[in-house]
Design a protein around this motif. Structure first.
Motif, PDB file in Angstrom:
ATOM      1  N   VAL A 163      -5.310   2.895  15.278  1.00 14.89           N
ATOM      2  CA  VAL A 163      -5.273   3.831  14.303  1.00 14.89           C
ATOM      3  C   VAL A 163      -4.092   3.533  13.688  1.00 14.89           C
ATOM      4  CG1 VAL A 163      -4.654   6.367  13.710  1.00 14.89           C
ATOM      5  CG2 VAL A 163      -6.588   5.801  15.489  1.00 14.89           C
ATOM      6  N   LEU A 164      -3.021   3.127  14.596  1.00 22.18           N
ATOM      7  CA  LEU A 164      -1.685   2.906  13.967  1.00 22.18           C
ATOM      8  C   LEU A 164      -1.755   1.523  12.888  1.00 22.18           C
ATOM      9  CD1 LEU A 164       0.699   3.694  16.871  1.00 22.18           C
ATOM     10  CD2 LEU A 164       0.455   4.639  14.688  1.00 22.18           C
ATOM     11  N   ARG A 165      -2.517   0.763  13.425  1.00 18.80           N
ATOM     12  CA  ARG A 165      -2.696  -0.614  12.612  1.00 18.80           C
ATOM     13  C   ARG A 165      -3.393  -0.146  11.223  1.00 18.80           C
ATOM     14  NH1 ARG A 165      -5.721  -3.151  16.632  1.00 18.80           N
ATOM     15  NH2 ARG A 165      -4.113  -3.222  17.752  1.00 18.80           N
ATOM     16  N   ARG A 166      -4.108   0.674  11.298  1.00 17.23           N
ATOM     17  CA  ARG A 166      -5.111   0.941   9.962  1.00 17.23           C
ATOM     18  C   ARG A 166      -4.271   1.763   9.053  1.00 17.23           C
ATOM     19  NH1 ARG A 166      -9.552   2.030  13.024  1.00 17.23           N
ATOM     20  NH2 ARG A 166      -9.099   4.355  12.750  1.00 17.23           N
ATOM     21  N   THR A 167      -3.508   2.758   9.780  1.00 11.65           N
ATOM     22  CA  THR A 167      -2.957   3.667   8.712  1.00 11.65           C
ATOM     23  C   THR A 167      -1.431   3.589   8.310  1.00 11.65           C
ATOM     24  OG1 THR A 167      -2.387   5.245  10.829  1.00 11.65           O
ATOM     25  CG2 THR A 167      -4.463   5.440   9.844  1.00 11.65           C
ATOM     26  N   VAL A 168      -0.756   2.714   9.081  1.00  9.99           N
ATOM     27  CA  VAL A 168       0.717   2.676   8.930  1.00  9.99           C
ATOM     28  C   VAL A 168       0.722   1.545   7.617  1.00  9.99           C
ATOM     29  CG1 VAL A 168       3.139   2.032   9.427  1.00  9.99           C
ATOM     30  CG2 VAL A 168       1.409   3.241  11.107  1.00  9.99           C
ATOM     31  N   ALA A 169       1.001   1.788   6.518  1.00 10.35           N
ATOM     32  CA  ALA A 169       0.916   1.125   5.368  1.00 10.35           C
ATOM     33  C   ALA A 169       2.102  -0.206   5.567  1.00 10.35           C
ATOM     34  CB  ALA A 169       1.584   1.743   4.086  1.00 10.35           C
ATOM     35  N   ALA A 170       1.610  -1.361   5.031  1.00  5.63           N
ATOM     36  CA  ALA A 170       2.559  -2.510   4.937  1.00  5.63           C
ATOM     37  C   ALA A 170       4.062  -2.196   4.249  1.00  5.63           C
ATOM     38  CB  ALA A 170       1.867  -3.733   4.747  1.00  5.63           C
ATOM     39  N   VAL A 171       5.007  -2.829   4.656  1.00  2.51           N
ATOM     40  CA  VAL A 171       6.092  -2.779   3.802  1.00  2.51           C
ATOM     41  C   VAL A 171       5.706  -3.465   2.341  1.00  2.51           C
ATOM     42  CG1 VAL A 171       8.691  -3.206   3.473  1.00  2.51           C
ATOM     43  CG2 VAL A 171       7.604  -2.582   5.798  1.00  2.51           C
ATOM     44  N   PRO A 172       5.808  -2.700   1.196  1.00  2.00           N
ATOM     45  CA  PRO A 172       5.440  -3.432   0.215  1.00  2.00           C
ATOM     46  C   PRO A 172       6.514  -4.416  -0.336  1.00  2.00           C
ATOM     47  CG  PRO A 172       5.854  -1.180  -0.188  1.00  2.00           C
ATOM     48  CD  PRO A 172       6.196  -1.438   1.090  1.00  2.00           C
ATOM     49  N   PRO A 173       6.221  -5.620  -0.907  1.00  5.77           N
ATOM     50  CA  PRO A 173       7.098  -6.611  -1.306  1.00  5.77           C
ATOM     51  C   PRO A 173       8.377  -5.920  -2.264  1.00  5.77           C
ATOM     52  CG  PRO A 173       4.754  -7.245  -1.921  1.00  5.77           C
ATOM     53  CD  PRO A 173       4.876  -5.978  -1.249  1.00  5.77           C
ATOM     54  N   TYR A 174       9.531  -6.432  -1.760  1.00  2.00           N
ATOM     55  CA  TYR A 174      10.758  -6.031  -2.495  1.00  2.00           C
ATOM     56  C   TYR A 174      10.317  -5.778  -4.029  1.00  2.00           C
ATOM     57  CZ  TYR A 174      15.387  -5.572  -4.505  1.00  2.00           C
ATOM     58  OH  TYR A 174      16.696  -5.312  -5.128  1.00  2.00           O
ATOM     59  N   GLU A 175       9.609  -6.833  -4.670  1.00  2.00           N
ATOM     60  CA  GLU A 175       9.293  -6.627  -6.099  1.00  2.00           C
ATOM     61  C   GLU A 175       8.554  -5.477  -6.421  1.00  2.00           C
ATOM     62  OE1 GLU A 175       8.916  -9.393  -4.539  1.00  2.00           O
ATOM     63  OE2 GLU A 175      10.774 -10.281  -5.039  1.00  2.00           O
ATOM     64  N   MET A 176       7.686  -5.130  -5.521  1.00  2.00           N
ATOM     65  CA  MET A 176       6.711  -3.948  -5.802  1.00  2.00           C
ATOM     66  C   MET A 176       7.289  -2.661  -5.287  1.00  2.00           C
ATOM     67  SD  MET A 176       3.951  -5.512  -7.571  1.00  2.00           S
ATOM     68  CE  MET A 176       2.703  -4.148  -7.296  1.00  2.00           C
ATOM     69  N   ARG A 177       8.380  -2.521  -4.847  1.00  2.00           N
ATOM     70  CA  ARG A 177       8.864  -1.360  -4.044  1.00  2.00           C
ATOM     71  C   ARG A 177       8.639  -0.068  -4.641  1.00  2.00           C
ATOM     72  NH1 ARG A 177      12.778  -3.932  -6.274  1.00  2.00           N
ATOM     73  NH2 ARG A 177      14.857  -3.149  -6.927  1.00  2.00           N
ATOM     74  N   GLU A 178       8.332  -0.144  -6.262  1.00  2.00           N
ATOM     75  CA  GLU A 178       8.264   1.401  -6.677  1.00  2.00           C
ATOM     76  C   GLU A 178       6.973   1.269  -6.966  1.00  2.00           C
ATOM     77  OE1 GLU A 178      11.576   0.528  -7.977  1.00  2.00           O
ATOM     78  OE2 GLU A 178      12.625   1.722  -6.621  1.00  2.00           O
ATOM     79  N   LYS A 179       5.968   0.553  -6.829  1.00  2.00           N
ATOM     80  CA  LYS A 179       4.708   0.565  -7.202  1.00  2.00           C
ATOM     81  C   LYS A 179       3.582   0.547  -5.956  1.00  2.00           C
ATOM     82  CE  LYS A 179       4.603  -0.135 -11.835  1.00  2.00           C
ATOM     83  NZ  LYS A 179       4.940   1.144 -12.177  1.00  2.00           N
ATOM     84  N   PRO A 180       3.878   1.274  -4.856  1.00  2.00           N
ATOM     85  CA  PRO A 180       3.271   1.548  -3.749  1.00  2.00           C
ATOM     86  C   PRO A 180       1.590   1.812  -4.217  1.00  2.00           C
ATOM     87  CG  PRO A 180       4.348   3.511  -3.891  1.00  2.00           C
ATOM     88  CD  PRO A 180       4.714   2.734  -5.156  1.00  2.00           C
ATOM     89  N   ALA A 181       0.771   0.846  -3.602  1.00  2.00           N
ATOM     90  CA  ALA A 181      -0.532   1.227  -3.591  1.00  2.00           C
ATOM     91  C   ALA A 181      -0.876   2.738  -2.942  1.00  2.00           C
ATOM     92  CB  ALA A 181      -1.431   0.196  -2.943  1.00  2.00           C
ATOM     93  N   LEU A 182      -2.039   3.291  -3.604  1.00  2.00           N
ATOM     94  CA  LEU A 182      -2.048   4.760  -3.127  1.00  2.00           C
ATOM     95  C   LEU A 182      -2.648   4.484  -1.806  1.00  2.00           C
ATOM     96  CD1 LEU A 182      -3.917   6.035  -6.181  1.00  2.00           C
ATOM     97  CD2 LEU A 182      -1.452   6.337  -5.413  1.00  2.00           C
TER      98      LEU A 182
END
Lengths: 463, 463, 463, 463
Positions: free
Chosen positions: B16-35
């Motif tokens: 569950v954790l593997r599936r649900t904890v989002a990856a850290v977005p790359p620094y460049e994309m830090r304000e555009k997190p995927a939904l």
């Protein structure tokens, strides 16, 4: 405004900063900040009293003199290394102190200001100022750029979706809200109150996000038309006589057209609101119209004209005009244009007169549509679509669905994209996957119409 | 609840954790997190389905496996050092990446959850769980402690004063709110609906903070009595017959008595709300009653009895009973207590029977008041007042104004402080200065009554 | 209260009336009444200050001395006769003056009072007083009775359905409203706040009418249970554990049970509100639950016990006990009752002990149900059903659908109707026709169950 | 609209009336009317479907065929005479039956209609139709006139002050309300949305009465300017640049100027609302501005021009021009007017050109002001002031305070009263007495300025 005499009269900027920017609380007291209302209020009033020329200077000072303490960062990192081999608790403690040390001092000031009445609005407007200074170069320092980034992150937290209210705007909504919405409407300007009444009337929806800490301020506005097909013309939506239809026939509503989305706070630039607003509105509409099956934008293509002019110039210079038009197209153009075709065409397209010639309209349709498809699909910026509107909808998981000839024949529409508009369509079940894919791989989803136009363009144009 | 069989049935926690904890977005994309709506929702539902025994384990895993990437921190710090001598822009950039790398990965999950409906409430309750696990030792790891700290900081931001709504509660307020307020009232429990009606009726005010992201949930509740003097008895406030006075006579109102303040969200422990609530309420009251001139609490002293028992035991053991009472007092006690005075007294004070003896009440008043003044003023914890209520009001800038004999003769009042209650008084013009002074130097402001009692105690008691 | 000394101290009643009851405006000025705020206010305050003993006297005076001017009526009727043969316009004018002359003078006072804040409530309460005086004979004059009638007509106009607001009450509604609703609940008393929470919670609805001129006052309250069949037991509705079900499953809701309807303003007696409330609520429910197919009451039978006792006494006196029970029933009763059956039974039924004997419960079911059906269907008052609840629902167009044994085993239920309750069912398509028919011909619609019980009763009992 | 073919197609009017106009309920059932929703709805829909030509006919039929039963009136009056000598109860009963018999049958229909959604609005609009038919003579029968009177009385009851809501309108109010208020503004037309924003902005107040049964419909609108003196110019109020002052300085507000009051429902003609609105607003303002000391209107004089033209014509015909102007005035006029003075002047004043000549403006001021004062004070209609605005304010208890030269130089102002406007001033302590006096004796209260001008006029003009 205190005008140019600020440097001599009035309190000295450095003095004010020294007095009003709170000290960094010791790590142990970090959640028990002393109240700073008086000094925060002084800061706000002082800033508001500053003239246009003084503000960049003042903010530059703030960013430079009250930022991060690099020495402390260095020292605390040293501590992290020191304890790296010790127990985990100690390491995490050291890391947390390092983390805390990376908070610029002015961030505490900002926290204090946001506790004042209208404090949040002040911060949003402050960032709007910074953005403007950076853009017009009235101020430009690495620290000011850093402050802009810090503020952007902070505002992204504050204006996170969980803290926003979705409001539907109707003709029963407050006049001050409707007036603001009229003014903010950037995509298809509202000419008068009949216009705005139309946009909140039957077969239309208007939604805004608001935030509790900024009452009576719409943050972002989405206009939707409720139709029975995917619209290909904006005038039909924004100009249709409102008197004709007064009650909605639910059976005629199968499609939601997002025909305008406008941010209304410059200071929230880069803070993602549009994506969430569209998502929330889709949910609202699905509740209201359970059988609604199509969701699409009808969007402008702001810089297609500009791009095409640039491309034309280049091709002319390079003498590769045949890379733009097919032989047949070129010939047809020659038939009605006297003199050097491309040069003349370039002139023709620089104003909106061409649209009055039925012939030109007919001849230009095929090449311009082809080039436009390419522009949307093939031209890139940092890996993503060059066109900002396309980029926005692709990030949200939409598909480039269709481009429409003579879709916006207003001067604005003709000037920006020769009257072409695009539909970005949302297939709800795919949107999330598309979004993730586009964000990761930059791969663009497009319909057959678009792909076919792109293929033609690639064959003909070498762009 | 999924009970003990979770390990075999149901999805595996790690999965569950593997599936649900989002990856850290790359620094460049830090304000555009995927939904991440679907996976955030899955996380929430999974957690809610976990049994009491599984939750500590699950959170421990989350904190341990999805925290900060120490290697990356190390690497990025290396980069900071590398560019230290380069231009400032490069350094600030490197520092910002370092800052970003110090964000634990689970913080992104939390950001996603707070976008869900009731997501914020989920996070608040999650922290309440963590606090409980740490307290009762069902879970205890450095990373879980770190997560608690991260959450506290985050919640402090979310529940910052600029985002809170002040609401006055009246008998016209919603029943569900009033019921919650009744239940949360920890200081002087509400026995029935007549009680609560009294507390929102004439000569009373009740204020709460609410937060938009947690609708219908009072966060903290402040009860105020409007009087013409600084109250010395709580029963007069909470039990007085409500039928007697039905409309307020503004001329009789000169004083505001804060007689109860209760947090209602365990998960917001350590997030400063009370200080701000009192400040806001003072402002409200000043608008409503421009001539109001006195502001004071009437507060419990939760652990005075406990402290005194400890002290008595110690003195008995040490045989230094004379350090508690004056000779005269001791004699008077001897007169009515048979057997060894201190031992007997210790027993007497362990229940609330002593209050029924007028003689004992009279004899004990002087020494207990003296000891209580000392307890509030002289006993310390981390430099500040040991008594948490005193510490709270002192931090807010109040003064220890008065202690009152027989001020709370309820069983609860007798058990916790022999019926003594304290007034912490707010002199508005000094409050800010007092607060800063107390936070910095730990110096306590107190009235002459208190200081005189303290002085007597120091002469007599050697504590 | 001014007590008994009113006659000597205080302003004289006649004086007050002379000063405060406005003169009848001339016919020509009838729609331009001079403002009378001060004197209306004086009247209100004087009346409020009167003691319980003085009020009847005062109202009697008002009704007697400030009513219709009979001489003027006579004179104006003379005028009507005079012009009867003249043109129609003149006749209608004369008639209109006659009409105007029939307005009692105190009606102008009432119109002025209703313009005051809380003036309407004052008039409603005034009529409640009059009704009480007439009932307990503290005052009784033809003019006071006339005033009662005038007020009833006036209030019927003011509280006409077009001016009422329907409000749904929930646990989020204001506490003062919910408290009043609890207090007004006459049918199945609310014991505590858990009770009322249950009645506004899932599977329940509570609606009230309110009127703008009487803010925060429910006028009439209707409680509805949402079920999947026509309920036969009230305890199941009002006592069921509320914790069991927290969200409604729409699929389980096919039936609306009106289980309590209570007027809350005595002064509105005779003003039809219940009929309209039920009609409006049915519409609301049909919108919320389009598939709802059954609408029924679960109603008390307030005076069945009283009626049966009277009947028993009479039969005993007349020695016709065999007209109540069948031979078999009588014998069964004899078996468990020692001594003279009817006399003993009479005693048994005078308290609620019989319900504890399973045998008695079994034996009594058949005869009591039979007699109850007769009571509802056959016993008449002014041509309509004697039972007021039956009469109310029959007027609204309902059908006597079912009576239920052991449907209300509360002391109240047993005392009033041996625990029997009735379902009055609303077939929406027939309700209007039934209503008109009942109002005109007094014919009662009843189900087969009822008609069959009635037939049995007629065979056996000669009632 | 069903157009002219109504007589052949569609249901016959008589049929519809027969079916939809409820029978008069028997006296005994008068408060238990059977529900008539379906037929009332049919009536409403039928009427709405009627063409402009059919409506007068239909209403004439309704009034004629479903009015009062004269025979029954006669019979019941006979009964009253019969019992006159009997006991009072019997007489009052008989009188009450007579009273009931005087209710026209269509009044029951109206009661049923007002129970429908939007039923009240329908009745208001129906009366607006009747008023128009009577005015333009498309229908005119004694019975229709009677129906108009019955409706007026009924609406006066329904829209009695106790049932009205006072609402302050601001720029935060709903757009649909503000739009309606703009449209209804008859006195000083609103040109655009900046105008209306000004009228609800700082130093302005706008109040409306609304009625619950007609949601979102302002009934009457009062515009107030907050000033520091009694205004003498309307343009200063309605045109002043709104950007100049944004927050109100309470110290500058001593005076309330009622500068516009407009009814917005033609069907409520003759129903007194304005008087009550002004009274309520004065109370509101006194609460908001305890030190406000002056209340006055700034009012148009709608027909002064018309009256003066008539008077001039008459004097010319009679050759008595010297009765209008003094010798000196006449000479001055001769100096700048060529040809026959009065004839030329008559022409000059028939358009608004004269205002452009400073000389004429100067010369005309004295005589026109004098004549205007006379017009307001001396010209009568049914004993009261001829000018309807003067009559309205005098009824409310105001004093003719001042007339102002060049107070309204808009075309409208010049055309109706040569730009003169009047202040009707309210002295609160005298208003009630003045009102009663004016209503009874028709005596007009006026200031010295007015009385002096009137005296001059009487000396000179023989009017």
């Amino acid at each position: 405004s205190r005008g140019g005499s600020a440097s001599t009269a009035g309190p000295d900027m450095d003095d004010v900063l020294r007095r009003t920017v709170a000290a960094v609380p010791p790590y142990e007291m970090r959640e028990k900040p002393a109240l700073q209302e008086a000094s925060s209020r002084e800061f706000v009033q002082f800033y508001r009293g500053l003239g246009a020329a003084e503000r960049p200077l003042f903010l530059t000072k703030l960013a430079a003199d009250y930022g991060t303490d690099h020495g402390l960062v260095s020292e605390l990192y040293g501590r992290v290394r020191e304890v790296q081999s010790r127990d985990l608790g100690t390491l995490l403690q050291a890391e947390d102190r390092l983390r805390y040390s990376l908070t610029p001092r002015y961030k505490f000031l900002i926290s204090h200001i946001c506790r004042l009445e209208e404090g949040v609005k002040f911060i949003v407007d402050l960032r709007a100022d910074i953005l403007q200074f950076l853009q017009n170069k009235t101020a430009d320092s690495p620290q000011l750029r850093e402050m802009n980034g810090i503020l952007k992150t902070l505002l992204s937290d504050w204006f996170s979706i969980g803290f926003l209210n979705l409001e539907r705007i109707t003709w029963q909504s407050s006049c001050d809200l409707l007036q603001k919405i009229s003014e903010y409407e950037a995509v298809h300007p509202v000419r008068n109150w009949a216009d705005i009444k139309r946009r909140v009337g039957p077969y239309r929806r208007c939604y805004v996000f608001t935030h509790n800490a900024m009452p009576r301020e719409p943050l972002i506005v989405l206009h939707v038309a409720l139709t029975d097909n995917i619209s290909n013309n904006i005038q039909a939506i924004v100009r249709k006589d409102p008197s004709l239809e007064t009650t909605e026939d639910v059976n005629k509503i199968t499609t939601a057209i997002f025909y305008s989305i406008s941010s209304s706070q410059r200071g929230l630039q880069g803070v993602e609101l549009g994506t969430y607003l569209i998502k929330r509105v889709v949910k609202e509409l699905q509740v209201e119209f359970p059988h609604m099956s199509q969701f699409s934008s009808l969007s402008p293509i702001p810089d297609f004209t500009k791009w095409l002019r640039g491309t034309l110039s280049f091709k002319i210079k390079e003498g590769k005009s045949n890379q733009i038009f097919t032989e047949l197209e070129y010939k047809e153009l020659q038939d009605i244009i006297e003199g050097p075709v491309l040069e003349k065409l370039q002139h023709l397209l620089s104003n909106n007169e061409w649209v009055k010639s039925d012939k030109l309209v007919r001849i230009l349709e095929t090449p311009l549509m082809r080039l436009c498809a390419w522009y949307l699909y093939g031209e890139k910026h940092r890996g993503g679509a060059l066109d900002p509107v396309a980029n926005f909808h692709l990030q949200n998981g939409a598909v480039i669905w269709r481009i429409n000839w003579l879709a916006d024949t207003s001067p604005r529409g003709l000037s920006s994209s020769f009257g072409i508009m695009a539909n970005y369509r949302y297939f709800l079940e795919d949107a999330n996957r598309n979004s993730v894919q586009y964000l990761r791989t930059r791969q663009i989803e497009a319909s057959k119409q678009i792909l076919s136009l792109v293929a033609q363009c690639q064959t003909i144009s070498k762009l």
